[in-house]
Design a protein around this motif. Structure first.
Motif, PDB file in Angstrom:
ATOM      1  N   MET A  37     -14.760 -40.586 -68.164  1.00  0.00           N
ATOM      2  CA  MET A  37     -14.416 -41.988 -68.307  1.00  0.00           C
ATOM      3  C   MET A  37     -13.889 -42.778 -67.072  1.00  0.00           C
ATOM      4  N   THR A  38     -13.919 -43.927 -67.023  1.00  0.00           N
ATOM      5  CA  THR A  38     -13.505 -44.694 -65.800  1.00  0.00           C
ATOM      6  C   THR A  38     -12.145 -44.359 -65.317  1.00  0.00           C
ATOM      7  N   VAL A  39     -11.961 -44.703 -63.977  1.00  0.00           N
ATOM      8  CA  VAL A  39     -10.569 -44.746 -63.573  1.00  0.00           C
ATOM      9  C   VAL A  39      -9.387 -45.657 -64.244  1.00  0.00           C
ATOM     10  N   PRO A  40     -10.100 -46.883 -64.248  1.00  0.00           N
ATOM     11  CA  PRO A  40      -9.025 -47.816 -64.975  1.00  0.00           C
ATOM     12  C   PRO A  40      -8.839 -47.283 -66.564  1.00  0.00           C
TER      13      PRO A  40
ATOM     14  N   ALA B  77      -8.880 -44.026 -67.870  1.00  0.00           N
ATOM     15  CA  ALA B  77      -7.871 -43.140 -67.560  1.00  0.00           C
ATOM     16  C   ALA B  77      -6.401 -43.482 -67.381  1.00  0.00           C
ATOM     17  N   ASP B  78      -6.342 -44.400 -66.146  1.00  0.00           N
ATOM     18  CA  ASP B  78      -5.054 -44.974 -66.093  1.00  0.00           C
ATOM     19  C   ASP B  78      -4.431 -45.715 -67.021  1.00  0.00           C
ATOM     20  N   GLY B  79      -5.096 -46.646 -67.778  1.00  0.00           N
ATOM     21  CA  GLY B  79      -4.389 -47.114 -68.974  1.00  0.00           C
ATOM     22  C   GLY B  79      -3.986 -46.167 -70.032  1.00  0.00           C
ATOM     23  N   LEU B  80      -4.943 -45.133 -70.412  1.00  0.00           N
ATOM     24  CA  LEU B  80      -4.616 -44.285 -71.230  1.00  0.00           C
ATOM     25  C   LEU B  80      -3.369 -43.414 -71.075  1.00  0.00           C
ATOM     26  N   SER B  81      -3.259 -43.177 -69.540  1.00  0.00           N
ATOM     27  CA  SER B  81      -2.245 -42.170 -69.284  1.00  0.00           C
ATOM     28  C   SER B  81      -0.804 -43.205 -69.415  1.00  0.00           C
ATOM     29  N   ARG B  82      -0.699 -44.346 -68.947  1.00  0.00           N
ATOM     30  CA  ARG B  82       0.305 -45.265 -69.077  1.00  0.00           C
ATOM     31  C   ARG B  82       0.655 -45.550 -70.361  1.00  0.00           C
ATOM     32  N   THR B  83      -0.512 -45.771 -71.320  1.00  0.00           N
ATOM     33  CA  THR B  83      -0.071 -45.852 -72.717  1.00  0.00           C
ATOM     34  C   THR B  83       0.500 -44.581 -73.552  1.00  0.00           C
ATOM     35  N   LEU B  84      -0.068 -43.466 -73.101  1.00  0.00           N
ATOM     36  CA  LEU B  84       0.448 -42.128 -73.695  1.00  0.00           C
ATOM     37  C   LEU B  84       1.891 -41.975 -73.514  1.00  0.00           C
ATOM     38  N   LEU B  85       2.337 -42.310 -72.074  1.00  0.00           N
ATOM     39  CA  LEU B  85       3.833 -42.280 -71.571  1.00  0.00           C
ATOM     40  C   LEU B  85       4.619 -43.186 -72.402  1.00  0.00           C
ATOM     41  N   ALA B  86       4.151 -44.426 -72.729  1.00  0.00           N
ATOM     42  CA  ALA B  86       4.872 -45.405 -73.480  1.00  0.00           C
ATOM     43  C   ALA B  86       4.918 -45.078 -74.961  1.00  0.00           C
ATOM     44  N   LEU B  87       3.825 -44.168 -75.332  1.00  0.00           N
ATOM     45  CA  LEU B  87       4.149 -43.608 -76.740  1.00  0.00           C
ATOM     46  C   LEU B  87       5.182 -42.451 -76.918  1.00  0.00           C
ATOM     47  N   ARG B  88       5.205 -41.741 -75.884  1.00  0.00           N
ATOM     48  CA  ARG B  88       6.104 -40.676 -75.956  1.00  0.00           C
ATOM     49  C   ARG B  88       7.605 -41.195 -75.774  1.00  0.00           C
ATOM     50  N   LEU B  89       7.815 -42.217 -75.065  1.00  0.00           N
ATOM     51  CA  LEU B  89       8.947 -43.028 -75.107  1.00  0.00           C
ATOM     52  C   LEU B  89       9.525 -43.648 -76.451  1.00  0.00           C
ATOM     53  N   TYR B  90       8.544 -44.088 -77.032  1.00  0.00           N
ATOM     54  CA  TYR B  90       8.600 -44.829 -78.334  1.00  0.00           C
ATOM     55  C   TYR B  90       8.990 -43.699 -79.316  1.00  0.00           C
ATOM     56  N   ALA B  91       8.412 -42.798 -79.129  1.00  0.00           N
ATOM     57  CA  ALA B  91       8.555 -41.481 -80.321  1.00  0.00           C
ATOM     58  C   ALA B  91      10.082 -41.228 -80.221  1.00  0.00           C
ATOM     59  N   LEU B  92      10.705 -41.119 -79.191  1.00  0.00           N
ATOM     60  CA  LEU B  92      11.991 -40.873 -78.805  1.00  0.00           C
ATOM     61  C   LEU B  92      12.992 -41.746 -79.642  1.00  0.00           C
ATOM     62  N   PHE B  93      12.653 -43.158 -79.808  1.00  0.00           N
ATOM     63  CA  PHE B  93      13.243 -44.031 -80.221  1.00  0.00           C
ATOM     64  C   PHE B  93      13.233 -43.824 -81.970  1.00  0.00           C
ATOM     65  N   HIS B  94      12.079 -43.831 -82.348  1.00  0.00           N
ATOM     66  CA  HIS B  94      11.805 -43.628 -83.742  1.00  0.00           C
ATOM     67  C   HIS B  94      12.452 -42.092 -84.187  1.00  0.00           C
ATOM     68  N   GLU B  95      12.244 -41.274 -83.535  1.00  0.00           N
ATOM     69  CA  GLU B  95      12.799 -39.805 -83.761  1.00  0.00           C
ATOM     70  C   GLU B  95      14.492 -39.967 -83.954  1.00  0.00           C
ATOM     71  N   ALA B  96      15.195 -40.767 -83.009  1.00  0.00           N
ATOM     72  CA  ALA B  96      16.540 -41.132 -83.109  1.00  0.00           C
ATOM     73  C   ALA B  96      16.841 -41.807 -84.475  1.00  0.00           C
ATOM     74  N   ALA B  97      16.193 -42.775 -84.600  1.00  0.00           N
ATOM     75  CA  ALA B  97      16.460 -43.527 -85.722  1.00  0.00           C
ATOM     76  C   ALA B  97      16.452 -42.637 -87.133  1.00  0.00           C
TER      77      ALA B  97
END
Length: 174
Positions: free
Chosen positions: A45-48, A50-70
């Motif tokens: 895949m292109t660098v942009p 892979a970079d966008g997917l990496s950033r979004t995957l980290l955001a999803l990991r953070l969001y999962a913490l929010f949902h898990e706590a709820a």
């Protein structure tokens, strides 16, 4: 009076911003930015992308913490709570990728982030052999956070800490 509960959309927007902050602060040291972007070179895949997917995957990991706590405590995390979560714990949490999408139906990412979420969703549920790609993305996130914790000399580094430059690094202009 109890604190007002922040809407899932507000939390998602904060998670996306926090994820971008992690990568932007990491990239302030040019050789680390170059090394991170070079690591994408052997991917299909292109660098942009892979970079966008990496950033979004980290955001999803953070969001999962929010949902898990709820779900587990009945009290969802706030944006401020998420900013205080140690990043090393976020990336080292043994969470299956399909678990990252639980509760995500309540938010609407912006158009670009929505594109990356859709690709991650396909990689998670529909794409045969995509475990390697997801593992590579997780590896980039882990390495990015690892370099930041070393730079700040703080294994409990949080997003909130990233608002202050590390006294241990001579930054190079981008």
């Amino acid at each position: 009076m109890p604190d007002p509960v922040e809407a899932p959309q507000e939390i998602w927007d904060a998670c996306a911003a926090y994820s971008d902050t992690v990568f932007e602060v990491h990239d302030q040291v040019s050789w680390q930015r170059i090394r991170r972007l070079d690591s994408y070179a052997g991917w299909r895949m292109t660098v942009p992308a892979a970079d966008g997917l990496s950033r979004t995957l980290l955001a999803l990991r953070l969001y999962a913490l929010f949902h898990e706590a709820a779900v587990t405590t009945g009290r969802p995390l706030t944006r401020d709570d998420l900013a205080g979560v140690p990043l090393a714990g976020v990336v080292s949490e043994p969470r299956r990728h399909y678990e990252l999408f639980v509760g995500f139906h309540a938010v609407t990412p912006d158009a670009i982030r929505s594109h990356w979420v859709n690709i991650l969703n396909r990689l998670t549920y529909e794409q045969p052999g995509s475990a390697v790609t997801l593992a590579k993305l997780d590896g980039v996130i882990w390495k990015t956070v690892d370099r930041l914790t070393e730079r700040y000399r703080n294994p409990e580094l949080t997003v909130r800490d990233l608002n202050h430059p590390s006294p241990y690094v001579d930054y190079e202009p981008l």
